[in-house]
Every structure is written in structure tokens, then in C-alpha cells.
Write a protein that holds these residues in place. Structure first.
Motif, PDB file in Angstrom:
ATOM      1  N   VAL A 177      41.640 -12.379  11.765  1.00 31.24           N
ATOM      2  CA  VAL A 177      40.859 -12.007  10.314  1.00 31.24           C
ATOM      3  C   VAL A 177      39.695 -13.150  10.111  1.00 31.24           C
ATOM      4  O   VAL A 177      40.125 -14.044   9.861  1.00 31.24           O
ATOM      5  CB  VAL A 177      40.818 -11.507   9.116  1.00 31.24           C
ATOM      6  N   ARG A 181      30.669 -16.092   4.762  1.00 30.10           N
ATOM      7  CA  ARG A 181      29.749 -16.071   3.920  1.00 30.10           C
ATOM      8  C   ARG A 181      28.686 -17.275   4.496  1.00 30.10           C
ATOM      9  O   ARG A 181      28.509 -17.935   4.294  1.00 30.10           O
ATOM     10  CB  ARG A 181      30.804 -15.790   2.801  1.00 30.10           C
ATOM     11  N   ASN A 318      45.160  -9.515   0.781  1.00 30.02           N
ATOM     12  CA  ASN A 318      44.545 -10.440   1.732  1.00 30.02           C
ATOM     13  C   ASN A 318      43.460 -10.052   2.511  1.00 30.02           C
ATOM     14  O   ASN A 318      42.633 -10.239   2.524  1.00 30.02           O
ATOM     15  CB  ASN A 318      45.613 -10.681   2.337  1.00 30.02           C
ATOM     16  N   THR A 321      39.060  -9.273   1.365  1.00 29.91           N
ATOM     17  CA  THR A 321      38.644 -11.236   1.146  1.00 29.91           C
ATOM     18  C   THR A 321      37.413 -10.774   1.998  1.00 29.91           C
ATOM     19  O   THR A 321      35.920 -11.092   0.408  1.00 29.91           O
ATOM     20  CB  THR A 321      38.988 -12.081   2.095  1.00 29.91           C
ATOM     21  N   GLN A 325      34.347 -10.944  -1.323  1.00 32.34           N
ATOM     22  CA  GLN A 325      32.798 -12.086  -0.963  1.00 32.34           C
ATOM     23  C   GLN A 325      31.374 -10.520  -1.625  1.00 32.34           C
ATOM     24  O   GLN A 325      30.605 -11.214  -2.012  1.00 32.34           O
ATOM     25  CB  GLN A 325      33.031 -12.607  -0.081  1.00 32.34           C
TER      26      GLN A 325
ATOM     27  N   LEU B  53      46.750 -16.100   1.120  1.00 40.61           N
ATOM     28  CA  LEU B  53      46.822 -17.080   1.447  1.00 40.61           C
ATOM     29  C   LEU B  53      45.459 -18.205   1.758  1.00 40.61           C
ATOM     30  O   LEU B  53      44.492 -17.666   1.803  1.00 40.61           O
ATOM     31  CB  LEU B  53      46.622 -16.333   3.199  1.00 40.61           C
ATOM     32  N   GLN B  56      42.669 -18.453   4.737  1.00 43.72           N
ATOM     33  CA  GLN B  56      41.999 -17.460   4.410  1.00 43.72           C
ATOM     34  C   GLN B  56      40.957 -17.459   3.661  1.00 43.72           C
ATOM     35  O   GLN B  56      40.030 -16.331   3.995  1.00 43.72           O
ATOM     36  CB  GLN B  56      42.480 -15.706   4.488  1.00 43.72           C
ATOM     37  N   PHE B  58      37.719 -20.915   2.030  1.00 45.21           N
ATOM     38  CA  PHE B  58      36.494 -21.095   2.404  1.00 45.21           C
ATOM     39  C   PHE B  58      36.689 -22.450   1.590  1.00 45.21           C
ATOM     40  O   PHE B  58      36.990 -22.733   0.991  1.00 45.21           O
ATOM     41  CB  PHE B  58      35.414 -20.089   1.148  1.00 45.21           C
ATOM     42  N   CYS B  66      40.020 -20.210  -2.665  1.00 46.64           N
ATOM     43  CA  CYS B  66      40.831 -19.101  -2.711  1.00 46.64           C
ATOM     44  C   CYS B  66      40.474 -17.171  -2.590  1.00 46.64           C
ATOM     45  O   CYS B  66      39.130 -17.562  -3.242  1.00 46.64           O
ATOM     46  CB  CYS B  66      41.740 -18.772  -3.859  1.00 46.64           C
ATOM     47  N   PRO B  67      40.800 -17.101  -1.188  1.00 42.53           N
ATOM     48  CA  PRO B  67      39.570 -16.217  -0.619  1.00 42.53           C
ATOM     49  C   PRO B  67      39.936 -14.871  -1.944  1.00 42.53           C
ATOM     50  O   PRO B  67      38.945 -14.064  -2.126  1.00 42.53           O
ATOM     51  CB  PRO B  67      39.823 -15.850   0.905  1.00 42.53           C
TER      52      PRO B  67
END
Lengths: 347, 109
Positions: A177, A181, A318, A321, A325, B53, B56, B58, B66-67
Motif C-alpha cells: 500500500v 497526498r 495502519n 492512513t 489524511q 509503521l 507508510q 510522509f 506518522c501516517p
């Protein structure tokens, strides 16, 4: 939370005709109809006189006539006839909304009319592009619109909610994945390499061995999600951009808030293989429709729990994400709209 | 018990262009490799806040975000730059040899 200065899908083009059609959008009652030349028109669904929904009335030429006392409103929302009275007060008018027709949908602008530029309509050309076969539909969702956005940005749920159609375990366990953004855009790219094809892909793509599958989710605010999805036999080069012997589809989603707790879910499925095979279009559509009905059940169950406890603690994993965003973008845009309103009010 | 320098990646898998972190294992330890201005850094890949994690996340301005909850860490030093995390990340020594990336396993305390 609603974002106002956007074009939203209000209805399918076929829903709007010469009979007034009522739909609540962003908490506002709206009535839609077409004038005699076919152009769609949207009014506030409330007579300026005694508040009866104008959708209970009827069309007289290009005018909408209220069912209660027969006041008639022209396409600009101005009252042009009061039975038994010659003079018409200037305040006898109803709010109108900018509307326009595109991609077999009727779109409405819920914000400042001065900003309603049709160039800002999100592209859904796959729905009426002759190079694609497509079918669109509508679902009523008993949940806040952001729950639908969340759902489409985290496709690991396919492995659990949709295991009979478009999902399998590989989707959650073996995906690579990547989330990118931009200020007003989130793209989640998921690759599932050398894994079995899910049931729907086997049915419409005829895969007999493992596939390389992609799901590229393109989110633009407030609630448009255009998914580039498909699969090719494994090792034939799809991750490098070479899509051969496989299937490519677009799963297209436009969510319009009805209230804070209910939503209009416009969606469609398009395919670029055998685009003129109507039977195939229908077959693909039915598979996705089955899956989407499963989602709608999830949304309403989530909303019922949110109603019991509006802001419960929640854990992020996870896979969230993209969801996180997108929610940050929506919150920022909402804050910006509110700040702009305050500036205008202060002037 | 593994010790010393471990080969964890080939340099070609790390690109400056999109500053994409590469998640690898240092023995059992999840770490992330970053290539910034031609130099390779190795830091812990698990956010000290809630187990996201970081690879993953930016990369922006020499920091990894952190995502999930937007904690930020300096890639070169592992230092926590903004919350909700409060604890720094461990950093690891890196050397490049023959186009391969080696990371030094820390000595057990």
C-alpha cells in the motif's frame, strides 16, 4: 459537518422530469423539475407563502404551482401569479440552486451561487464515454456521509465484508500500500501480487491462475472516490504499467449528504473490455451491487452505535492512513469555509 | 544472536526522487531506510506513540510524519519533533558497500 461550496450529485438525469421531484440535500429540502426545454431547475422545496413543499404541486408550463393556494413560481424562483390578487410582493420568491447535467447525473451547487463554476464538477466521464461500458445506480444510506468515504479509502474490508464477490483474504494480508497526498487529494495505491483472483474477477475475467491486482483509489473532496481497479495474469507486467489479458474497471462513487445521519450514495461501475456488451455490463454491475448492499448494512450499524455514543474512543490501524489524511483535508476545508463566512459577515 | 553489520537492502531500491522510505528488518527489528540528499539513514520504523509503521508515512523537509497521528521525527537524528509521540526513535549506523546497504546491529544492553 457539511461542505457547501461544491457541486454534488443530486439525482440521476432520469429521475428529474416534468413531475416535481423532492430530495433533501445537506439538510435542505430541494425540489427538482425540468422546464419545457428540458433544462433542470432546483428550488428550495418550501412555498414562500405557507411553507408547503412545492414538490406537492405541479408544473404549469415552465412554472411550478403550489398545491395549497396555487401560487406560481417561474424558473428564477420569482412568484409570478397569486390567484385572486393582482399585485405580487417582491418577497414572494423561493431560493433557487445552480444545477447542471453531466455524466448522466444532475449536479447541484449548495454554496455561494457566485462561485458555481461548472468547470469545477468532478470528472466522471466513464459513465457516458463510448469507450467504456457502464451502469450507475443509487443507494440510500442511513449513516453520515464520511463513513462511506472512510469505507472506500480502506479496501481491506473487502476481505471480510465482500468475500462472496470482490474480496478475498489476499487483499488484507498481501497488499503493498502506498498513500500519496496533495492539499486536496488523497491517492491510495494497493497492489496484490501473485494471489488468487476474487470470485467476481473469476466470473467476469475468466482468470484460471493467480493474478496481479490493483486498486488505485482517487479521493477528491468532499466525497468523490474514483477507483481504478483490475487484474492481469500474474507476472505480465501490470505493476510496470503494462495491462494485458486482464480486466480494467472503474468503480465510481459520489456521496451527497442528505442529513448529518443519512446520505445519498450515487455509484457506478464501468469496464473497458467489451464496452458494448450490455449483458456483461449488467453482470458486472450486479456483482458490485451485491457488495454495496453489504456495505450499506455496515454503515447503518456503525451509525446506530455512533448515535448511542457520538464520540467514542477509537483505535487507528495502519490501513487507516488514507482515511485519516482524507478526514484531515475535509476538516481543514470545513474550517476554511467557516472562516471565509465570518470574514464575509464582518465586512 | 545476530551482531555486527547486516546487509538489509540494495542501494538501488532507495530513491532520492520521491524520498520513499523502505521498510526492512534488522534481524527481528522493523527499521526504515531513507535516502536524503544522497545519504542513507536507518531509524526505527515503529512510531513510539501507537505502533504505526512510519515507512507508510510522509517525508517532508527531512522529517517523517506518522501516517496516523502526525507525530514527526527527524530522519537523521530520530528526534521526535512534534507529538503526540514524545519518545525519540533509535538510529542505526549505515554503510554502503558494493551497492548494498549494511546496518549495524546494536549491541545488546
Amino acid at each position: 459537518m457539511f461542505l457547501r461550496n461544491y457541486w454534488y450529485v443530486a439525482a440521476s438525469a432520469a429521475e428529474i422530469g416534468r413531475k416535481p421531484f423532492a430530495r433533501m440535500i445537506l439538510g435542505e429540502p430541494v425540489v427538482f423539475f425540468r422546464i419545457e426545454d428540458g433544462a433542470p431547475v432546483a428550488f428550495e422545496d418550501r412555498c414562500a407563502h405557507r411553507h408547503l413543499p412545492l414538490s406537492m404541486g405541479k408544473l404549469v408550463g415552465d412554472r411550478l404551482q403550489c398545491h395549497y393556494h396555487g401560487l406560481q413560481f417561474d424558473r428564477t424562483g420569482q412568484c409570478v401569479r397569486i390567484p385572486g390578487q393582482e399585485l405580487i410582493p417582491p418577497s414572494a420568491k423561493v431560493k433557487t440552486y445552480p444545477v447542471t447535467e453531466r455524466h448522466r447525473w444532475v449536479w447541484i451547487w449548495m454554496g455561494d451561487p457566485a462561485l458555481a463554476d461548472p468547470a469545477r464538477i468532478t470528472d466522471f466521464h466513464w459513465l457516458d464515454d463510448p469507450a467504456w461500458g457502464a451502469k450507475a445506480s443509487y443507494l440510500h444510506v442511513k449513516a453520515n456521509w464520511q463513513l462511506v468515504v472512510d469505507n472506500l479509502l480502506d479496501l481491506t474490508h473487502l476481505a471480510f465484508v465482500h468475500e462472496s464477490t470482490i474480496g478475498n483474504a489476499a487483499l488484507a494480508e498481501h497488499a503493498t500500500v502506498k498513500v500519496t497526498r496533495a492539499p486536496n487529494n488523497v491517492v491510495v495505491t494497493r497492489w496484490i501480487i501473485d494471489q488468487p483472483a476474487p470470485p467476481t474477477f473469476v466470473k467476469v475475467g475468466g482468470f484460471t491462475s493467480n493474478v496481479d491486482r490493483w486498486q488505485i483509489i482517487d479521493f477528491v473532496p468532499p466525497a468523490f472516490l474514483r477507483l481504478d481497479v483490475g487484474a492481469t495474469p500474474t507476472g505480465t507486467g501490470a505493476p510496470e504499467g503494462k495491462r494485458v489479458d486482464g480486466i480494467t474497471m472503474r468503480n465510481l462513487n459520489a456521496i451527497t449528504p442528505e442529513t448529518e445521519k443519512t446520505s445519498h450514495y450515487f455509484w457506478g461501475q464501468a469496464h473497458d473490455f467489451e464496452p458494448h456488451n450490455a449483458e456483461l455490463t449488467e453482470k458486472i454491475f450486479r456483482q458490485i451491487e451485491t457488495a454495496f448492499h453489504e456495505d450499506v448494512e455496515v454503515f447503518s450499524a456503525q451509525q446506530r452505535n455512533l448515535d448511542l455514543c457520538p464520540d467514542p474512543p477509537q483505535v487507528d490501524i495502519n490501513a487507516d492512513t488514507g482515511v485519516i489524511q482524507a478526514r484531515r483535508i475535509l476538516q481543514r476545508l470545513h474550517d476554511e469555509e467557516r472562516a471565509a463566512l465570518h470574514v464575509t459577515a464582518a465586512e | 544472536m545476530l551482531s555486527g553489520w547486516l546487509r538489509v537492502a540494495v542501494l538501488a531500491d532507495l530513491t532520492d526522487a520521491d524520498a520513499a522510505p523502505l521498510a526492512v528488518k534488522l534481524g527481528e527489528l522493523p527499521i526504515a531506510l531513507y535516502r536524503l540528499d544522497g545519504k542513507v539513514y536507518a531509524i526505527d520504523d515503529v512510531c513510539t506513540h501507537e505502533f504505526a509503521l512510519l515507512s507508510q508515512g510522509f517525508v517532508e523537509g527531512g522529517a517523517i510524519e506518522c501516517p496516523l497521528h502526525q507525530a514527526r521525527f527527524d530522519i537523521a537524528t530520530g528526534r521526535c519533533l512534534s507529538g503526540p509521540a514524545t519518545v525519540d526513535l533509535r538510529t542505526y549506523e549505515v554503510k554502503i558497500d558494493g551497492g548494498e546497504v549494511f546496518v549495524r546491529m546494536p549491541k545488546p544492553k
